[in-house]
Design a protein around this motif. Structure first.
Motif, PDB file in Angstrom:
ATOM      1  N   LYS A   2       0.841  -1.189   0.000  1.00 56.22           N
ATOM      2  CA  LYS A   2       0.000   0.000   0.000  1.00 56.22           C
ATOM      3  C   LYS A   2       0.881   1.246   0.000  1.00 56.22           C
ATOM      4  O   LYS A   2       1.791   1.367   0.808  1.00 56.22           O
ATOM      5  CB  LYS A   2      -0.899  -0.016   1.230  1.00 56.22           C
ATOM      6  CG  LYS A   2      -1.911   1.072   1.252  1.00 56.22           C
ATOM      7  CD  LYS A   2      -2.813   0.897   2.452  1.00 56.22           C
ATOM      8  CE  LYS A   2      -3.840   1.991   2.497  1.00 56.22           C
ATOM      9  NZ  LYS A   2      -4.742   1.834   3.626  1.00 56.22           N
ATOM     10  N   GLN A   3       0.600   2.145  -0.905  1.00 55.56           N
ATOM     11  CA  GLN A   3       1.356   3.384  -0.984  1.00 55.56           C
ATOM     12  C   GLN A   3       0.437   4.547  -0.670  1.00 55.56           C
ATOM     13  O   GLN A   3      -0.743   4.516  -0.978  1.00 55.56           O
ATOM     14  CB  GLN A   3       1.974   3.546  -2.371  1.00 55.56           C
ATOM     15  CG  GLN A   3       2.885   2.411  -2.715  1.00 55.56           C
ATOM     16  CD  GLN A   3       4.090   2.865  -3.477  1.00 55.56           C
ATOM     17  OE1 GLN A   3       4.234   4.025  -3.789  1.00 55.56           O
ATOM     18  NE2 GLN A   3       4.953   1.939  -3.774  1.00 55.56           N
ATOM     19  N   LYS A  66       0.815  10.583  -6.028  1.00 57.28           N
ATOM     20  CA  LYS A  66       0.444   9.216  -5.687  1.00 57.28           C
ATOM     21  C   LYS A  66       1.325   8.297  -6.525  1.00 57.28           C
ATOM     22  O   LYS A  66       1.327   8.383  -7.753  1.00 57.28           O
ATOM     23  CB  LYS A  66      -1.035   8.972  -5.999  1.00 57.28           C
ATOM     24  CG  LYS A  66      -1.519   7.564  -5.779  1.00 57.28           C
ATOM     25  CD  LYS A  66      -1.645   7.259  -4.321  1.00 57.28           C
ATOM     26  CE  LYS A  66      -2.298   5.894  -4.146  1.00 57.28           C
ATOM     27  NZ  LYS A  66      -2.419   5.519  -2.767  1.00 57.28           N
ATOM     28  N   ASN A  67       2.106   7.472  -5.861  1.00 53.32           N
ATOM     29  CA  ASN A  67       3.026   6.562  -6.553  1.00 53.32           C
ATOM     30  C   ASN A  67       3.925   7.302  -7.540  1.00 53.32           C
ATOM     31  O   ASN A  67       4.177   6.844  -8.652  1.00 53.32           O
ATOM     32  CB  ASN A  67       2.265   5.447  -7.263  1.00 53.32           C
ATOM     33  CG  ASN A  67       1.457   4.612  -6.309  1.00 53.32           C
ATOM     34  OD1 ASN A  67       1.816   4.464  -5.138  1.00 53.32           O
ATOM     35  ND2 ASN A  67       0.350   4.069  -6.778  1.00 53.32           N
ATOM     36  N   LYS A  69       3.339  10.026  -9.219  1.00 56.49           N
ATOM     37  CA  LYS A  69       2.640  10.759 -10.284  1.00 56.49           C
ATOM     38  C   LYS A  69       1.800  11.862  -9.668  1.00 56.49           C
ATOM     39  O   LYS A  69       1.246  11.704  -8.582  1.00 56.49           O
ATOM     40  CB  LYS A  69       1.755   9.814 -11.091  1.00 56.49           C
ATOM     41  CG  LYS A  69       2.575   8.760 -11.793  1.00 56.49           C
ATOM     42  CD  LYS A  69       1.717   7.944 -12.688  1.00 56.49           C
ATOM     43  CE  LYS A  69       2.624   6.874 -13.292  1.00 56.49           C
ATOM     44  NZ  LYS A  69       2.231   6.478 -14.584  1.00 56.49           N
ATOM     45  N   TYR A  98      -8.028   9.308  -8.877  1.00 52.44           N
ATOM     46  CA  TYR A  98      -7.563   9.101  -7.504  1.00 52.44           C
ATOM     47  C   TYR A  98      -8.634   9.399  -6.452  1.00 52.44           C
ATOM     48  O   TYR A  98      -8.399   9.219  -5.262  1.00 52.44           O
ATOM     49  CB  TYR A  98      -6.330   9.961  -7.221  1.00 52.44           C
ATOM     50  CG  TYR A  98      -5.161   9.579  -8.099  1.00 52.44           C
ATOM     51  CD1 TYR A  98      -4.517   8.364  -7.936  1.00 52.44           C
ATOM     52  CD2 TYR A  98      -4.703  10.441  -9.082  1.00 52.44           C
ATOM     53  CE1 TYR A  98      -3.435   8.014  -8.730  1.00 52.44           C
ATOM     54  CE2 TYR A  98      -3.635  10.098  -9.881  1.00 52.44           C
ATOM     55  CZ  TYR A  98      -3.003   8.886  -9.699  1.00 52.44           C
ATOM     56  OH  TYR A  98      -1.939   8.546 -10.495  1.00 52.44           O
TER      57      TYR A  98
END
Length: 103
Positions: A2-3, A66-67, A69, A98
């Motif tokens: 999980k990020q 997020k990740n 990006k 998102y």
């Protein structure tokens, strides 16, 4: 694995990213509110100035990743209208992909 989301403060080196994402934000809101129905002579909306978010200590902006990006932004200031001390969220945007996601 999980990020989570990462918040990166906007400064003079990455302000152009906020300006670019803000253009998309204004375009998306135009569907609901006709605030931004005309481009300027440069083919942009450019209605929300981001300069004060770099130079004024009462203003802060963060890019949201997020990740790795770009997922959105948050623009805040201490110029509250109804309370003496606090932080006001002036603009907030998360890309549709998102939104409402727990991953």
């Amino acid at each position: 694995m999980k990020q989570s989301f990462e918040f990166v403060e906007v400064n003079q080196n990455n302000k152009y990213i906020l300006d670019n994402v803000l253009e998309y934000y204004q375009h998306e809101f135009n569907e609901f509110y006709n605030f931004f129905d005309d481009f300027n002579e440069n083919g942009r909306y450019e209605l929300i100035s981001t300069d004060k978010y770099i130079w004024d200590i009462n203003y802060n902006a963060f890019l949201i990743y997020k990740n790795g990006k770009i997922a959105g932004f948050i623009m805040m200031n201490n110029c509250t209208k109804f309370i003496k001390k606090g932080t006001y969220i002036a603009e907030f945007y998360i890309m549709p992909k998102y939104r409402r996601r727990l991953f």
